[in-house]
Design an enzyme around this catalytic site. Sequence first.
Site, mmCIF file in Angstrom:
data_model
loop_
_atom_site.group_PDB
_atom_site.id
_atom_site.type_symbol
_atom_site.label_atom_id
_atom_site.label_comp_id
_atom_site.label_asym_id
_atom_site.label_seq_id
_atom_site.Cartn_x
_atom_site.Cartn_y
_atom_site.Cartn_z
ATOM 1 N N PHE A 21 0.796 -1.231 0.030
ATOM 2 C CA PHE A 21 0.017 -0.100 0.089
ATOM 3 C C PHE A 21 1.125 1.189 0.068
ATOM 4 O O PHE A 21 1.822 1.467 0.779
ATOM 5 C CB PHE A 21 -1.009 -0.050 1.254
ATOM 6 C CG PHE A 21 -1.892 1.135 1.200
ATOM 7 C CD1 PHE A 21 -3.210 0.715 0.472
ATOM 8 C CD2 PHE A 21 -1.911 2.192 1.835
ATOM 9 C CE1 PHE A 21 -4.285 1.735 0.353
ATOM 10 C CE2 PHE A 21 -2.701 3.116 1.942
ATOM 11 C CZ PHE A 21 -4.072 3.053 1.275
ATOM 12 N N ASP B 203 2.548 -4.888 8.452
ATOM 13 C CA ASP B 203 1.093 -4.227 8.594
ATOM 14 C C ASP B 203 0.174 -4.987 8.321
ATOM 15 O O ASP B 203 0.135 -5.829 7.627
ATOM 16 C CB ASP B 203 1.236 -3.316 7.218
ATOM 17 C CG ASP B 203 0.265 -2.418 7.446
ATOM 18 O OD1 ASP B 203 -1.011 -2.684 7.978
ATOM 19 O OD2 ASP B 203 0.377 -1.312 6.841
ATOM 20 N N TYR C 92 -10.549 0.871 10.656
ATOM 21 C CA TYR C 92 -11.606 0.878 9.988
ATOM 22 C C TYR C 92 -11.945 0.150 9.107
ATOM 23 O O TYR C 92 -13.104 0.174 8.249
ATOM 24 C CB TYR C 92 -11.660 2.259 9.317
ATOM 25 C CG TYR C 92 -10.582 2.911 8.630
ATOM 26 C CD1 TYR C 92 -10.494 2.601 7.325
ATOM 27 C CD2 TYR C 92 -9.514 3.694 9.001
ATOM 28 C CE1 TYR C 92 -9.346 2.641 6.423
ATOM 29 C CE2 TYR C 92 -8.389 4.046 8.362
ATOM 30 C CZ TYR C 92 -8.516 3.609 7.045
ATOM 31 O OH TYR C 92 -7.317 3.889 6.109
ATOM 32 N N LYS C 93 -11.055 -0.957 8.813
ATOM 33 C CA LYS C 93 -11.429 -2.063 7.798
ATOM 34 C C LYS C 93 -12.221 -3.210 8.444
ATOM 35 O O LYS C 93 -13.363 -3.125 8.870
ATOM 36 C CB LYS C 93 -10.179 -2.416 7.092
ATOM 37 C CG LYS C 93 -9.660 -1.324 6.272
ATOM 38 C CD LYS C 93 -7.986 -1.641 5.682
ATOM 39 C CE LYS C 93 -7.686 -0.322 4.970
ATOM 40 N NZ LYS C 93 -6.147 -0.576 4.825
ATOM 41 N N ARG D 127 -12.055 -5.301 -6.953
ATOM 42 C CA ARG D 127 -11.680 -5.857 -5.419
ATOM 43 C C ARG D 127 -12.952 -6.277 -4.631
ATOM 44 O O ARG D 127 -14.103 -5.192 -4.526
ATOM 45 C CB ARG D 127 -10.726 -4.885 -5.091
ATOM 46 C CG ARG D 127 -10.214 -5.619 -3.758
ATOM 47 C CD ARG D 127 -9.091 -4.251 -3.098
ATOM 48 N NE ARG D 127 -9.959 -3.438 -2.574
ATOM 49 C CZ ARG D 127 -9.291 -2.581 -1.790
ATOM 50 N NH1 ARG D 127 -8.244 -2.919 -1.213
ATOM 51 N NH2 ARG D 127 -10.074 -1.621 -1.234
#
Length: 433
Positions: free
Chosen positions: A132, A201, A226-227, A392
């Site tokens: 990312f 991560d 928040y995922k 995705r």
Amino acid sequence: MTTTTTLQDCRALDAQDPLRPLRELFHIPEGTLYLDGNSLGAMPRSTPARVAQVVTQEWGQDLIQSWNKHGWFSLPGQVGDKIARLIGAPPGTVVATDSTSVNLFKVLSAALSLSAADHPGRKRIVSERSNFPTDLYIAEALCKERGFELVLVEPEDIAAALTPELAVLMLTHVNYRTGAMHDMAAVTAAAHAVGALVVWDLAHSAGAVPVDLGSAGADYAVGCGYKYLNGGPGAPAFVWVHPHHADRFWQPLAGWWGHATPFEFTPDYRPAPGITRYQCGTQPMISLAALECGVDTLLAAEAHGGMAALRRKSLALTDLFICLVQNRCQGHGLGLATPMDHTQRGSQVCLTRDEGAYAIVQALIARGVVGDFRAGDPSTGPGRTGTKDILRFGFTPLYIGFEDVWNAVEHLRQVLESGEWRRPEFNRKHAVT
Ligand SMILES: *Cc1c(COP(=O)(O)O)cnc(C)c1O
């Protein structure tokens, strides 16, 4: 899962699913089939009332007394302890604080200091080209400041990059684009064998796949609130440091919340022992309360088999999705970027298509099937999956069922067969993809 799986079969799978009752913990908007929990988790039903209570009672009525009366000051550690249960970390070793980017800055900086002390002269950080971007930007900035070099490699070239020059290997456990998952224990052991430290991560892992930082022998980890943790937009992230390393160095954002005795207000900094020193300044209590509601939805799964049961269901959902796409959407140029091997798959499925990936995702969203689009990176090199645009789809086993998977694929089939995605309104780009 077979080529003859039907809608009725999917309904039967839902009826037998021990995790089915957990869906009731969430507010899912009517008519929405939400396959983007890997980007922003759905809202727990408990969150609005809890946030309202923090605002009206704790802040509104109890004001400053709430720091003690409602445990505000210890909330980062309290929520951290709950997250710890999901990632194989003992209590007292995780804090929920700041953002993933900021936490990565803190741990990577500490890892560079540790490496410089134990292996002076090592000046290299290795990461994946398709990591990312914020992770790469943070590493790049630290390299400039500290005189290190950042070397980016393809996943298949990581093993060859583990050399005695390596200071820190910085990887995301589950790749955000492809959903490919590293073997955390094996990669960590291989990096340690050359004397390097490893920063993981867990943005797409915490609450999505079983993680055992302790038995993997990892050094540092950060992750996102928040995922899959359903903490709400911009929720605090989390940070974990192996207890052996935690006290050896300051992290660079030495603020008063990381001080050993913050309320003595001394002019000099003395870091708190353990993970507490990874806190910087005053934390957002309203957001932490919302994050706690999100993490509690995962802990509620403990009564139904916990992360192991969530993982079983997640793999069954992604297997079903892949199988149905291959059978029912064939001939439409879709490829698969996500590994078939269960040991290498996170909780998402990524499809590729040479043309129209963005518009297909937009057409699906218009039908209430919410996934997302990630652009390909031509610099990845010819023939690599990373060059291709990606559709995705995230599968959060807490609230996605087997019938949902059937319906999502049916919408995808109709969008492709009708050519509906070619309509101009689906081909206009928004600011946030
Ligand atoms: C989502 C994600 C982030 C997010 O970072 P923020 O600081 O919250 O913007 C970072 N790293 C990875 C790998 C991610 O997937």
